[in-house]
Design an enzyme around this catalytic site. Structure first.
Site, mmCIF file in Angstrom:
data_model
loop_
_atom_site.group_PDB
_atom_site.id
_atom_site.type_symbol
_atom_site.label_atom_id
_atom_site.label_comp_id
_atom_site.label_asym_id
_atom_site.label_seq_id
_atom_site.Cartn_x
_atom_site.Cartn_y
_atom_site.Cartn_z
ATOM 1 N N ASP A 237 0.830 -1.208 0.000
ATOM 2 C CA ASP A 237 0.000 0.000 0.000
ATOM 3 C C ASP A 237 0.865 1.259 0.000
ATOM 4 O O ASP A 237 0.488 2.280 -0.578
ATOM 5 C CB ASP A 237 -0.905 0.010 1.246
ATOM 6 C CG ASP A 237 -1.940 -1.097 1.196
ATOM 7 O OD1 ASP A 237 -2.487 -1.336 0.111
ATOM 8 O OD2 ASP A 237 -2.179 -1.735 2.232
ATOM 9 N N GLY A 238 2.019 1.181 0.658
ATOM 10 C CA GLY A 238 2.923 2.340 0.722
ATOM 11 C C GLY A 238 3.377 2.776 -0.664
ATOM 12 O O GLY A 238 3.596 3.967 -0.914
ATOM 13 N N ASN B 240 -4.694 8.532 1.919
ATOM 14 C CA ASN B 240 -5.198 7.900 3.152
ATOM 15 C C ASN B 240 -5.767 8.940 4.114
ATOM 16 O O ASN B 240 -6.945 8.997 4.334
ATOM 17 C CB ASN B 240 -4.087 7.139 3.878
ATOM 18 C CG ASN B 240 -4.000 5.680 3.458
ATOM 19 O OD1 ASN B 240 -4.843 5.191 2.729
ATOM 20 N ND2 ASN B 240 -2.969 4.996 3.921
HETATM 21 N N1 LIG Z 1 -1.530 2.769 14.234
HETATM 22 C C1 LIG Z 1 -1.626 2.589 12.924
HETATM 23 O O1 LIG Z 1 -2.363 1.736 12.424
HETATM 24 C C2 LIG Z 1 -0.837 3.468 12.022
HETATM 25 C C3 LIG Z 1 0.114 4.337 12.534
HETATM 26 C C4 LIG Z 1 0.811 5.144 11.630
HETATM 27 C C5 LIG Z 1 0.558 5.080 10.268
HETATM 28 N N2 LIG Z 1 -0.366 4.216 9.803
HETATM 29 C C6 LIG Z 1 -0.723 4.147 8.400
HETATM 30 O O2 LIG Z 1 0.380 3.934 7.579
HETATM 31 C C7 LIG Z 1 0.141 4.667 6.389
HETATM 32 C C8 LIG Z 1 1.416 4.828 5.626
HETATM 33 O O3 LIG Z 1 1.683 3.591 5.039
HETATM 34 P P1 LIG Z 1 3.162 3.193 4.550
HETATM 35 O O4 LIG Z 1 3.063 1.865 3.885
HETATM 36 O O5 LIG Z 1 3.769 4.352 3.843
HETATM 37 O O6 LIG Z 1 3.897 3.076 5.927
HETATM 38 P P2 LIG Z 1 4.394 1.762 6.687
HETATM 39 O O7 LIG Z 1 5.447 1.085 5.894
HETATM 40 O O8 LIG Z 1 4.697 2.188 8.096
HETATM 41 O O9 LIG Z 1 3.124 0.787 6.682
HETATM 42 C C9 LIG Z 1 1.935 1.052 7.380
HETATM 43 C C10 LIG Z 1 0.938 -0.102 7.234
HETATM 44 O O10 LIG Z 1 -0.341 0.470 6.925
HETATM 45 C C11 LIG Z 1 -0.902 -0.261 5.844
HETATM 46 N N3 LIG Z 1 -1.756 0.615 5.048
HETATM 47 C C12 LIG Z 1 -1.402 1.706 4.320
HETATM 48 N N4 LIG Z 1 -2.468 2.208 3.696
HETATM 49 C C13 LIG Z 1 -3.525 1.400 4.028
HETATM 50 C C14 LIG Z 1 -4.903 1.401 3.703
HETATM 51 N N5 LIG Z 1 -5.431 2.337 2.931
HETATM 52 N N6 LIG Z 1 -5.687 0.447 4.213
HETATM 53 C C15 LIG Z 1 -5.175 -0.512 5.019
HETATM 54 N N7 LIG Z 1 -3.887 -0.568 5.377
HETATM 55 C C16 LIG Z 1 -3.073 0.390 4.892
HETATM 56 C C17 LIG Z 1 0.276 -0.733 5.028
HETATM 57 O O11 LIG Z 1 -0.087 -1.865 4.240
HETATM 58 C C18 LIG Z 1 1.273 -1.069 6.112
HETATM 59 O O12 LIG Z 1 1.109 -2.380 6.553
HETATM 60 C C19 LIG Z 1 -0.473 5.947 6.867
HETATM 61 O O13 LIG Z 1 -1.200 6.609 5.868
HETATM 62 C C20 LIG Z 1 -1.321 5.463 8.009
HETATM 63 O O14 LIG Z 1 -2.653 5.216 7.607
HETATM 64 C C21 LIG Z 1 -1.072 3.406 10.661
HETATM 65 N N1 LIG Z 2 9.111 4.308 -5.263
HETATM 66 C C1 LIG Z 2 9.408 4.532 -3.979
HETATM 67 N N2 LIG Z 2 10.448 5.324 -3.627
HETATM 68 C C2 LIG Z 2 10.742 5.542 -2.319
HETATM 69 N N3 LIG Z 2 10.073 5.007 -1.307
HETATM 70 C C3 LIG Z 2 9.030 4.219 -1.586
HETATM 71 C C4 LIG Z 2 8.651 3.934 -2.941
HETATM 72 N N4 LIG Z 2 7.592 3.098 -2.917
HETATM 73 C C5 LIG Z 2 7.319 2.874 -1.614
HETATM 74 N N5 LIG Z 2 8.177 3.553 -0.826
HETATM 75 C C6 LIG Z 2 8.184 3.528 0.651
HETATM 76 O O1 LIG Z 2 8.603 2.251 1.067
HETATM 77 C C7 LIG Z 2 7.887 1.888 2.253
HETATM 78 C C8 LIG Z 2 7.347 0.481 2.136
HETATM 79 O O2 LIG Z 2 6.523 0.391 1.000
HETATM 80 P P1 LIG Z 2 5.296 -0.590 0.930
HETATM 81 O O3 LIG Z 2 4.305 -0.271 1.992
HETATM 82 O O4 LIG Z 2 4.809 -0.551 -0.478
HETATM 83 O O5 LIG Z 2 5.944 -1.998 1.170
HETATM 84 P P2 LIG Z 2 5.811 -2.963 2.405
HETATM 85 O O6 LIG Z 2 6.097 -2.202 3.659
HETATM 86 O O7 LIG Z 2 6.638 -4.157 2.102
HETATM 87 O O8 LIG Z 2 4.299 -3.363 2.308
HETATM 88 P P3 LIG Z 2 3.416 -3.819 3.519
HETATM 89 O O9 LIG Z 2 3.243 -2.592 4.372
HETATM 90 O O10 LIG Z 2 2.171 -4.280 2.866
HETATM 91 O O11 LIG Z 2 4.168 -4.904 4.209
HETATM 92 C C9 LIG Z 2 6.790 2.949 2.452
HETATM 93 O O12 LIG Z 2 7.186 3.785 3.517
HETATM 94 C C10 LIG Z 2 6.783 3.721 1.174
HETATM 95 O O13 LIG Z 2 6.528 5.116 1.374
#
Ligand SMILES: NC(=O)c1ccc[n+]([C@@H]2O[C@H](COP(=O)([O-])OP(=O)(O)OC[C@H]3O[C@@H](n4cnc5c(N)ncnc54)[C@H](O)[C@@H]3O)[C@@H](O)[C@H]2O)c1
Ligand SMILES: Nc1ncnc2c1ncn2[C@@H]1O[C@H](COP(=O)(O)OP(=O)(O)OP(=O)(O)O)[C@@H](O)[C@H]1O
Length: 444
Positions: free
Chosen positions: A208-209, A287
């Site tokens: 999702d990130g 988000n």
């Molecule tokens: N307590 C919490 O649950 C918490 C705390 C901080 C941030 N977040 C979420 O993390 C997001 C950033 O995600 P990231 O991947 O860049 O950071 P990250 O790598 O820290 O991952 C955060 C987790 O949130 C999940 N996530 C992201 N968007 C989602 C969605 N729309 N629906 C369900 N799950 C979702 C991702 O799959 C990941 O597992 C923020 O927008 C925020 O919503 C959640």
């Molecule tokens: N193209 C990109 N360049 C730099 N950072 C990125 C890029 N794509 C994703 N990221 C960052 O890398 C982090 C992890 O990405 P993502 O959530 O897609 O993978 P993941 O953590 O393995 O997935 P999940 O949360 O489902 O386990 C996020 O903080 C996201 O902002």
């Protein structure tokens, strides 16, 4: 004071001054540069052109001329890239279904039936073939890197597409092999701002990130995004990477079901800048925007207004203003409801409120929300956008938030509702419970 009008006006002027140019571009040194000076509005629409959507079409790129495809973009100059045009239309489950009947407002005998509903399943049909794909990848993942190089080769050799990647990824591909010379990239932020005028489809490889990352790259209109799942949790990534050829084949042919994921447009208004027309650039979130107490040990104290009506004062750890796509992310963890991503609304979810009666709200999509740090606040507040870019809000500063005009269209693997339900079942194991056996007490 009309906060929204004031801010958007100055920002639109700013965008207009960085107006992007027409759909014709030269390939120079692996990058695309504009060919003519024909002005294109900041929403990607050329001035004085006719819209190509029919009565029920909701958006379309302007029709662009078919052009020859370039085979080696880095070395062949004067080749043009043109965007494929497409049409979006509401999709009904057959003429006889209830959905169709409810599209009409009827005042017969004083009875009013449902008006046309805004968020039905949307179908995207290409009017000319897509020619340019942007692939965005999660960094530091061997699996993603391998899939990316395989996909680039397949899209080039089997589909003859132009391919853009981030500068980091182009370097990685060229480290693997000089074969990838044809892959295009960009050098500066201005080129990124114009990407939506060249790219037909965005593919994301990650979780999702990576979808959030892709959305963040487009400060205006966003091309259709095809999110492949290579993370641990994928609420917005319905496509399995093992089957990428079949999926991409079908998506490039169309039609595709898409989810229009609404974004929030956030403006930070500094107390010091209130008399000044200059404001910070807006930030779009897919988000949520979170306003919390950061490292401060004091309760956050946030005055909230909805279209200038006082809503409440948040005293607790903070507040989440979430889209419906974000409803399964941080807002859910803070006790907010899960909402289908096509529902047009803004979730107002407190984080650890000190008052036990402070339950989450869902507001309609047309409102403007202002979160104000009062002058008598004991501490600062911190705003973060999709979990990134933290900004400090001092007493007197405010955050103004409304629905952005540019949603993120994500391709569905099946359709919007099935994909959403599958994501909460598979991602959260929502309401998973063993079924009760018959072997027990019965009503008599
Ligand atoms: N307590 C919490 O649950 C918490 C705390 C901080 C941030 N977040 C979420 O993390 C997001 C950033 O995600 P990231 O991947 O860049 O950071 P990250 O790598 O820290 O991952 C955060 C987790 O949130 C999940 N996530 C992201 N968007 C989602 C969605 N729309 N629906 C369900 N799950 C979702 C991702 O799959 C990941 O597992 C923020 O927008 C925020 O919503 C959640
Ligand atoms: N193209 C990109 N360049 C730099 N950072 C990125 C890029 N794509 C994703 N990221 C960052 O890398 C982090 C992890 O990405 P993502 O959530 O897609 O993978 P993941 O953590 O393995 O997935 P999940 O949360 O489902 O386990 C996020 O903080 C996201 O902002």
């Amino acid at each position: 004071m009309n906060w929204r009008g004031h801010v958007i006006c100055t920002w639109r002027e700013k965008l207009a001054s960085t107006a992007v140019s027409s759909e014709e571009h030269l390939i120079e040194d692996g990058r695309v540069v504009p060919l003519t000076n024909q002005t294109v509005l900041s929403d990607g629409t050329p001035e004085q052109s006719e819209r190509c959507c029919g009565e029920h079409g909701i958006c379309s790129h302007e029709v662009l001329r078919d052009g020859e495809r370039d085979c080696d973009a880095r070395v062949v100059p004067n080749k043009m890239i043109r965007k494929a045009s497409f049409k979006l239309s509401w999709c009904c489950k057959g003429e006889k279904s209830d959905q169709k009947k409810h599209d009409v407002v009827s005042f017969e005998k004083g009875n009013i039936t449902t008006a046309e509903r805004s968020s039905k399943q949307i179908s995207l049909k290409w009017e000319s073939p897509p020619q340019t794909v942007l692939i965005l990848t999660k960094p530091n993942s061997t699996a993603v890197r391998m899939l990316c190089s395989e996909m680039v080769r397949w899209l080039k050799e089997q589909k003859s597409l132009n391919i853009f990647v981030e500068p980091r990824v182009r370097t990685e591909l060229l480290t693997d092999s000089s074969y990838y010379q044809f892959v295009q990239t960009w050098e500066n932020d201005n080129e990124v701002l114009r990407l939506h005028t060249k790219v037909d489809v965005v593919v994301t490889l990650g979780g999702d990130g990576t979808v959030l990352w892709a959305a963040n790259m487009f400060k205006g209109p966003v091309p259709p995004v095809v999110p492949f799942s290579l993370g641990s949790l994928g609420f917005m990534t319905p496509f399995y990477s093992e089957h990428y050829k079949e999926y991409l084949d079908s998506i490039l042919r169309g039609p595709i079901s898409i989810t229009l994921r609404h974004r929030l447009q956030c403006h930070v208004i500094r107390d010091a800048a209130k008399s000044d027309l200059e404001t910070e650039e807006p930030i779009l979130v897919l988000n949520e925007v979170t306003i919390d107490r950061g490292i401060s040990s004091f309760l956050s104290n946030l005055e909230c207004y909805c279209d200038n009506s006082f809503v409440t004062c948040v005293q607790g750890d903070g507040l989440i203003l979430s889209t419906t796509s974000g409803s399964t992310a941080y807002s859910l963890a803070a006790g907010g409801s899960m909402v289908h991503p096509q529902v047009p609304g803004i979730l107002f979810t407190p984080i650890c409120p000190h008052s036990l009666s402070f339950r989450p709200l869902i507001l309609p999509e047309h409102v403007t929300i202002r979160v104000q740090v009062p002058f008598n606040s004991r501490g600062h507040a911190w705003a973060s956008f999709d979990g990134k870019d933290r900004k400090k809000l001092a007493p007197g500063d405010a955050l103004v938030c409304s629905m952005a005009p540019w949603p993120v269209p994500t391709a569905c693997q099946s359709d919007s509702t099935s994909d959403f339900l599958r994501s909460i079942h598979e991602g959260l194991h929502w309401n998973l419970r063993k079924t009760q056996s018959f072997d027990g007490p019965r009503e008599t």
